[in-house]
Design an enzyme around this catalytic site. Structure first.
Site, PDB file in Angstrom:
ATOM      1  N   ASN A  58       0.870  -1.179   0.000  1.00 25.80           N
ATOM      2  CA  ASN A  58       0.000   0.000   0.000  1.00 25.80           C
ATOM      3  C   ASN A  58       0.904   1.225   0.000  1.00 25.80           C
ATOM      4  O   ASN A  58       1.505   1.549   1.013  1.00 25.80           O
ATOM      5  CB  ASN A  58      -0.887  -0.037   1.262  1.00 25.80           C
ATOM      6  CG  ASN A  58      -1.716   1.223   1.417  1.00 25.80           C
ATOM      7  OD1 ASN A  58      -1.822   2.029   0.493  1.00 25.80           O
ATOM      8  ND2 ASN A  58      -2.305   1.399   2.591  1.00 25.80           N
ATOM      9  N   TRP A  59       1.000   1.849  -1.157  1.00 28.95           N
ATOM     10  CA  TRP A  59       1.927   2.981  -1.272  1.00 28.95           C
ATOM     11  C   TRP A  59       1.392   4.269  -0.665  1.00 28.95           C
ATOM     12  O   TRP A  59       2.109   5.254  -0.565  1.00 28.95           O
ATOM     13  CB  TRP A  59       2.249   3.224  -2.761  1.00 28.95           C
ATOM     14  CG  TRP A  59       3.231   2.257  -3.319  1.00 28.95           C
ATOM     15  CD1 TRP A  59       3.824   1.216  -2.669  1.00 28.95           C
ATOM     16  CD2 TRP A  59       3.750   2.243  -4.647  1.00 28.95           C
ATOM     17  NE1 TRP A  59       4.679   0.554  -3.511  1.00 28.95           N
ATOM     18  CE2 TRP A  59       4.653   1.171  -4.730  1.00 28.95           C
ATOM     19  CE3 TRP A  59       3.530   3.035  -5.788  1.00 28.95           C
ATOM     20  CZ2 TRP A  59       5.350   0.865  -5.907  1.00 28.95           C
ATOM     21  CZ3 TRP A  59       4.205   2.732  -6.952  1.00 28.95           C
ATOM     22  CH2 TRP A  59       5.111   1.662  -7.012  1.00 28.95           C
ATOM     23  N   LYS A  60       0.102   4.284  -0.351  1.00 29.19           N
ATOM     24  CA  LYS A  60      -0.510   5.507   0.209  1.00 29.19           C
ATOM     25  C   LYS A  60      -0.235   6.681  -0.733  1.00 29.19           C
ATOM     26  O   LYS A  60      -0.254   6.487  -1.954  1.00 29.19           O
ATOM     27  CB  LYS A  60      -0.011   5.739   1.638  1.00 29.19           C
ATOM     28  CG  LYS A  60      -0.139   4.472   2.475  1.00 29.19           C
ATOM     29  CD  LYS A  60       0.099   4.640   3.937  1.00 29.19           C
ATOM     30  CE  LYS A  60      -0.065   3.279   4.607  1.00 29.19           C
ATOM     31  NZ  LYS A  60      -0.052   3.347   6.054  1.00 29.19           N
TER      32      LYS A  60
ATOM     33  N   HIS B 111      -9.602   1.239   4.464  1.00 28.01           N
ATOM     34  CA  HIS B 111      -8.334   1.397   5.189  1.00 28.01           C
ATOM     35  C   HIS B 111      -8.545   2.377   6.352  1.00 28.01           C
ATOM     36  O   HIS B 111      -9.292   3.350   6.228  1.00 28.01           O
ATOM     37  CB  HIS B 111      -7.243   1.915   4.236  1.00 28.01           C
ATOM     38  CG  HIS B 111      -5.891   1.875   4.865  1.00 28.01           C
ATOM     39  ND1 HIS B 111      -5.459   2.842   5.738  1.00 28.01           N
ATOM     40  CD2 HIS B 111      -4.887   0.966   4.794  1.00 28.01           C
ATOM     41  CE1 HIS B 111      -4.244   2.527   6.169  1.00 28.01           C
ATOM     42  NE2 HIS B 111      -3.878   1.389   5.609  1.00 28.01           N
TER      43      HIS B 111
ATOM     44  N   GLU C 102      -6.857   4.728   7.513  1.00 25.19           N
ATOM     45  CA  GLU C 102      -6.551   6.141   7.254  1.00 25.19           C
ATOM     46  C   GLU C 102      -7.725   6.819   6.560  1.00 25.19           C
ATOM     47  O   GLU C 102      -7.980   8.001   6.758  1.00 25.19           O
ATOM     48  CB  GLU C 102      -5.249   6.255   6.434  1.00 25.19           C
ATOM     49  CG  GLU C 102      -4.043   5.985   7.329  1.00 25.19           C
ATOM     50  CD  GLU C 102      -2.790   5.526   6.618  1.00 25.19           C
ATOM     51  OE1 GLU C 102      -2.738   5.587   5.375  1.00 25.19           O
ATOM     52  OE2 GLU C 102      -1.863   5.081   7.311  1.00 25.19           O
TER      53      GLU C 102
ATOM     54  N   GLU D 204      -5.557  -4.971  10.384  1.00 23.63           N
ATOM     55  CA  GLU D 204      -4.541  -3.941  10.597  1.00 23.63           C
ATOM     56  C   GLU D 204      -4.851  -3.162  11.875  1.00 23.63           C
ATOM     57  O   GLU D 204      -5.618  -2.186  11.844  1.00 23.63           O
ATOM     58  CB  GLU D 204      -4.530  -2.968   9.409  1.00 23.63           C
ATOM     59  CG  GLU D 204      -4.205  -3.611   8.093  1.00 23.63           C
ATOM     60  CD  GLU D 204      -3.615  -2.594   7.121  1.00 23.63           C
ATOM     61  OE1 GLU D 204      -2.484  -2.813   6.676  1.00 23.63           O
ATOM     62  OE2 GLU D 204      -4.263  -1.580   6.837  1.00 23.63           O
TER      63      GLU D 204
ATOM     64  N   GLY E  95       2.298   2.172  10.661  1.00 18.98           N
ATOM     65  CA  GLY E  95       3.269   3.257  10.511  1.00 18.98           C
ATOM     66  C   GLY E  95       3.975   3.627  11.806  1.00 18.98           C
ATOM     67  O   GLY E  95       4.643   4.652  11.889  1.00 18.98           O
TER      68      GLY E  95
ATOM     69  N   SER F 159       3.276  -2.168  10.209  1.00 17.44           N
ATOM     70  CA  SER F 159       4.725  -2.191  10.469  1.00 17.44           C
ATOM     71  C   SER F 159       5.416  -3.492  10.054  1.00 17.44           C
ATOM     72  O   SER F 159       6.404  -3.904  10.669  1.00 17.44           O
ATOM     73  CB  SER F 159       5.021  -1.877  11.940  1.00 17.44           C
ATOM     74  OG  SER F 159       4.585  -0.571  12.249  1.00 17.44           O
TER      75      SER F 159
HETATM   76  P1  PGA Z   1       2.756   0.218   7.512  1.00 22.60           P
HETATM   77  O1  PGA Z   1       1.304   0.449   6.847  1.00 22.60           O
HETATM   78  O2  PGA Z   1       3.284  -1.065   6.982  1.00 22.60           O
HETATM   79  O3  PGA Z   1       3.569   1.409   7.102  1.00 22.60           O
HETATM   80  O4  PGA Z   1       2.525   0.158   8.986  1.00 22.60           O
HETATM   81  C1  PGA Z   1       0.410  -0.602   6.646  1.00 22.60           C
HETATM   82  C2  PGA Z   1      -0.879  -0.095   6.050  1.00 22.60           C
HETATM   83  O5  PGA Z   1      -1.302   1.007   6.398  1.00 22.60           O
HETATM   84  O6  PGA Z   1      -1.512  -0.775   5.221  1.00 22.60           O
END
Ligand code: PGA
Length: 265
Positions: A16-18, A101, A103, A173, A179, A219
């Site tokens: 997931n590159w966001k 997700h 976020e 998640e 993150g 993470s």
């Molecule tokens: P991360 O993100 O690996 O940077 O913790 C995972 C995600 O948000 O899908």
């Protein structure tokens, strides 16, 4: 569920590159990555920014790298400034997307109801999705993590038939692990993934839970992925930060293949 684990499942290794990488950077990454994963059997998917989707789909045609979006709107078209529909994604050759997700739930106000509508839209278009669920730290600390995840799952899948679950994978998640560098322990992860299958079984039937692909995200990196991927109820990983670096993400994909090819147990 020890005795009931589907054998010979392929792992899903998803990035997931966001909101990262320009189109040029995306294409450079993908060109290298395609070479690195060409002999792997795991399902490798990159969820990338909209503006790079079309070129990336073209570049990865006839390779084993799939390109997905990070979100879409539940309506097909209309006055929704700044939004993209699932039909538009399909039109440029994208057949995968993340849905729900944390976020998006947190920063864009996405509700369980919106997520349910998005899943219904994806199902109507035969589009594959990874539904993301996970609890806040306070919920885990007050032993409410299962309750939180069950609510997300049940509302997201309300009205979705068993047959449609073939196109739906779940990513667990925990919000406190995204993150932050603070990975959930393999045991915590496995317990929750097992619980997710049980929830699905209670809504549908046992066969569904066994065959469902359940991933972990939060993470994950090239050093800790082995401990997670070897856990019994985990079928893959959704990787944020570490999926931005070609070498790291390749190591994760290769590790998954080593663990899954020929059957995990
Ligand atoms: P991360 O993100 O690996 O940077 O913790 C995972 C995600 O948000 O899908």
């Amino acid at each position: 569920m020890k005795e009931k684990v589907a054998k010979n499942k392929k792992a899903i290794i998803a990035g997931n590159w966001k909101m990262n990488k320009t189109n040029k950077e995306a294409l450079q990454f993908i060109a290298t990555f395609i070479q690195g994963v060409k002999n792997l059997q795991s399902e490798v998917i990159l969820f990338i920014p909209y503006v790079s989707l079309k070129d990336s789909v073209d570049l990865s045609k006839r390779t084993n790298v799939k390109i997905g979006a990070q979100n879409f709107h539940f309506e097909s078209f209309g006055s929704y400034t700044g939004e993209i529909s699932a039909e538009m994604l399909k039109d440029v050759g994208v057949n995968w997307s993340l849905v729900g997700h944390s976020e998006r739930r947190l920063y864009c106000g996405e509700t369980n109801e919106d997520i349910n509508k998005k899943i219904k839209k994806a199902v109507s278009l035969n589009m594959k999705i990874i539904l993301c669920v996970g609890e806040f730290l306070e919920q885990r600390e007050s032993n409410k993590e299962k309750e939180a995840v069950m609510l997300q799952l049940k509302s997201a899948l309300d009205g979705i038939n068993k047959e449609n679950l073939d196109n739906i994978s779940i990513a667990y998640e925990p919000i406190w692990a995204i993150g932050t560098g603070k990975i959930a322990s393999p045991d915590q992860v496995n317990k929750m993934c097992e619980f997710i299958r049980m929830c699905i079984n209670s809504v549908y039937d046992a066969e569904v839970g066994i065959n469902l692909k359940v991933l972990y995200g939060g993470s994950v990196n090239s050093k800790n992925c082995k401990d997670i991927l070897t856990m019994k109820d985990i079928d893959g990983v959704l990787v944020g930060g570490a999926s931005l670096k070609t070498y790291d993400f390749l190591c994760i994909a290769k590790e998954a293949d080593k663990i899954f090819v020929g059957g995990k147990i």
